[in-house]
Enzyme design. Sequence first.
Site, short mmCIF file in Angstrom:
data_model
loop_
_atom_site.label_atom_id
_atom_site.label_comp_id
_atom_site.label_asym_id
_atom_site.label_seq_id
_atom_site.Cartn_x
_atom_site.Cartn_y
_atom_site.Cartn_z
CB CYS A 14 -0.97 -0.05 1.17
SG CYS A 14 -2.36 1.11 1.03
CG HIS A 51 -3.18 -3.83 3.44
ND1 HIS A 51 -2.24 -3.17 4.19
CD2 HIS A 51 -3.81 -2.87 2.72
CE1 HIS A 51 -2.30 -1.87 3.95
NE2 HIS A 51 -3.25 -1.67 3.05
CD GLU A 82 -0.45 -5.71 5.81
OE1 GLU A 82 -0.69 -4.49 5.93
OE2 GLU A 82 -0.41 -6.27 4.70
#
Length: 234
Positions: free
Chosen positions: A88, A197, A199
Amino acid sequence: MTARVGVVTFPGSLDDGDAARAVRVAGAQPVALWHDDADLKGVDAVILPGGFSYGDYLRCGAIARFAPVMAELIPAAESGSLPVLGICNGFQILCESHLLPGALTRNRSLHFINRQQRVRIESAGTAWTGGYSSGQEILVVLKSGEGNYVAAPETLDDLERTGRVVARYEGGAPNGSQREIAGISNEHGNVVGLMPHPEHAVDELTGPSADGLGFFTSVLAHATASAPVPAGPG
């Protein structure tokens, strides 16, 4: 030896904690790096996390590109020796640093997007995607206001021709990204920029899936395979 993955915190970073957790879940050791660190502390790989580095006051990633920690990161990444994942805002920093081509602009809708997103892995030939299969679909999180990837037509053609489009949005790009591009890599395959994302998708209890974990286990396997073999006795 356990691989050590640095996670850089810039003023305004939001997802550094989640990135460090993902590294830990993958079986590597997260190493905290601050934006004004003079060196990378000998880490095996680096993650530039999401957020709003320096408040995005000038342009997303434009100030972070000049942070002291980038002085060692940029040449190491350019040489192909250091795996770097920009997520990002980290993707924006990589583009501002000219480690990746193109730019991230305002979403086509001009609204912030926060949603679960299906992404197709197009290249399993990078340090961060080696654990996936080409064409594999994963479910991760997309949350950004400036995630619209743009580049000159000849740059887009070159990315396609050289297999450097790492991931695409399934069902069309919700942010307007050209050619549905969600992530790209450099020529060496060690630097990857990704707008969604991973994560936030390493544990089904806390995310939409555990599909994002592969980015972190992939670089762990890459670091292990690249580690020098200790000399034997004699």
